[in-house]
Design an enzyme around this catalytic site. Structure first.
Site, PDB file in Angstrom:
ATOM      1  N   ARG A   1      -0.577  -9.205  13.365  1.00 56.53           N
ATOM      2  CA  ARG A   1      -1.120  -8.141  12.507  1.00 56.53           C
ATOM      3  C   ARG A   1      -2.006  -8.720  11.405  1.00 56.53           C
ATOM      4  O   ARG A   1      -3.014  -8.118  11.031  1.00 56.53           O
ATOM      5  CB  ARG A   1       0.030  -7.318  11.914  1.00 56.53           C
TER       6      ARG A   1
ATOM      7  N   ARG B   1      11.471  -2.893  10.563  1.00 57.04           N
ATOM      8  CA  ARG B   1      10.536  -2.382  11.568  1.00 57.04           C
ATOM      9  C   ARG B   1      10.365  -3.422  12.660  1.00 57.04           C
ATOM     10  O   ARG B   1      10.252  -4.613  12.374  1.00 57.04           O
ATOM     11  CB  ARG B   1       9.171  -2.124  10.911  1.00 57.04           C
TER      12      ARG B   1
ATOM     13  N   ARG C   1      -9.131   1.269   9.000  1.00 57.08           N
ATOM     14  CA  ARG C   1      -8.749  -0.111   9.249  1.00 57.08           C
ATOM     15  C   ARG C   1      -9.852  -0.863   9.992  1.00 57.08           C
ATOM     16  O   ARG C   1      -9.710  -2.045  10.265  1.00 57.08           O
ATOM     17  CB  ARG C   1      -7.488  -0.137  10.094  1.00 57.08           C
TER      18      ARG C   1
ATOM     19  N   LYS D   1       0.822  -1.216   0.000  1.00 63.20           N
ATOM     20  CA  LYS D   1       0.000   0.000   0.000  1.00 63.20           C
ATOM     21  C   LYS D   1       0.857   1.269   0.000  1.00 63.20           C
ATOM     22  O   LYS D   1       0.615   2.176  -0.770  1.00 63.20           O
ATOM     23  CB  LYS D   1      -0.918   0.050   1.242  1.00 63.20           C
TER      24      LYS D   1
ATOM     25  N   ARG E   1      11.512  -6.243   4.189  1.00 63.45           N
ATOM     26  CA  ARG E   1      11.188  -4.814   4.219  1.00 63.45           C
ATOM     27  C   ARG E   1      12.166  -4.058   5.114  1.00 63.45           C
ATOM     28  O   ARG E   1      12.516  -4.516   6.195  1.00 63.45           O
ATOM     29  CB  ARG E   1       9.765  -4.615   4.727  1.00 63.45           C
TER      30      ARG E   1
END
Ligand code: AMP
Length: 210
Positions: free
Chosen positions: A167, A156, A88, A13, A123
């Site tokens: 998550r 992260r 969300r 996203k 990531r």
């Protein structure tokens, strides 16, 4: 254009929001980036958000709605914006409607959980400006260094495998129902998020008529 990007964490996203935002000259509003900046600054919102973000849980709706309402009042949002990571939950989407915000399109990036877990492992984000990279798919020019600001890149904390699983569970329970919410309003478009960034970008720009 008022655009919402839906999709699991790690579905791309943020990366797509940046590309579309640049092309359409509209800002991206990433609640995740705003919260990470608030946590780094130690602001009251950041202090409240930390335990949720670090544990892979959702920050309470009223905090998010307050942040977004304030941000959307900015002059740069007059011509449109991209919401990345908000709404969300159904109450967050309802709050947008109550505020009179009409969304043109909710674009959902579809990706299976296993592919997400694999992608998240690579990531990296800039600790200073929040720019996002991937060690294979979107590598920085110099390893470990942000192309944009020269800041240090790192994984992260909430991309750790056990937090990612939490998550994803939260995503399926709280966020996935938003697809139906926007489908019923004739505003949902779904794009395969598993392809290369180039292919997904092409599919997204076609879906948006750009
Ligand atoms: P993201 O960068 O979008 O993956 O968001 C990172 C974390 O910030 C999430 O796991 C949540 O803890 C929190 N967060 C971001 N956006 C929202 C939102 N709209 N509602 C609740 N929590 C959020």
């Amino acid at each position: 254009m008022k655009l919402i990007l839906l999709g699991a964490p790690g579905s791309g996203k943020g990366t797509l929001a940046e590309i579309i935002g640049r092309r359409c000259h509209i800002p991206t509003i990433s609640t995740g980036n705003i919260l990470r900046a608030a946590m780094k600054d130690g602001s009251p919102v950041g202090l409240r958000a930390r335990e949720y973000v670090d544990g892979g849980k959702l920050v309470p709706d009223e905090i998010i709605i307050g942040i977004v309402r304030e941000r959307l009042a900015g002059d740069d949002c007059k011509a449109g914006y991209i919401l990345d990571g908000m709404p969300r939950t159904i109450p967050q989407a309802e709050a947008l409607e109550r505020a009179g915000i009409e969304i043109d399109l909710a674009l959902s990036l579809a990706m299976p959980d296993e592919a997400i877990v694999k992608r998240m492992a690579g990531r990296r984000v800039c600790r200073d400006c929040g720019a996002s990279y991937h060690i294979v798919n979107i590598p920085p020019k110099a390893e470990g260094v942000c192309d944009k600001c020269g800041g240090a890149l790192s994984a992260r904390g909430d991309d750790a495998p056990e937090i990612i699983r939490e998550r994803l569970a939260v995503y399926h329970k709280e966020t996935e129902p938003l697809e139906d919410f926007y489908r019923k309003r004739g505003r949902l478009r779904t794009v395969d998020g598993q392809r290369t960034l180039e292919e997904t970008t092409r599919a997204v720009t076609e879906a948006l008529g750009l």
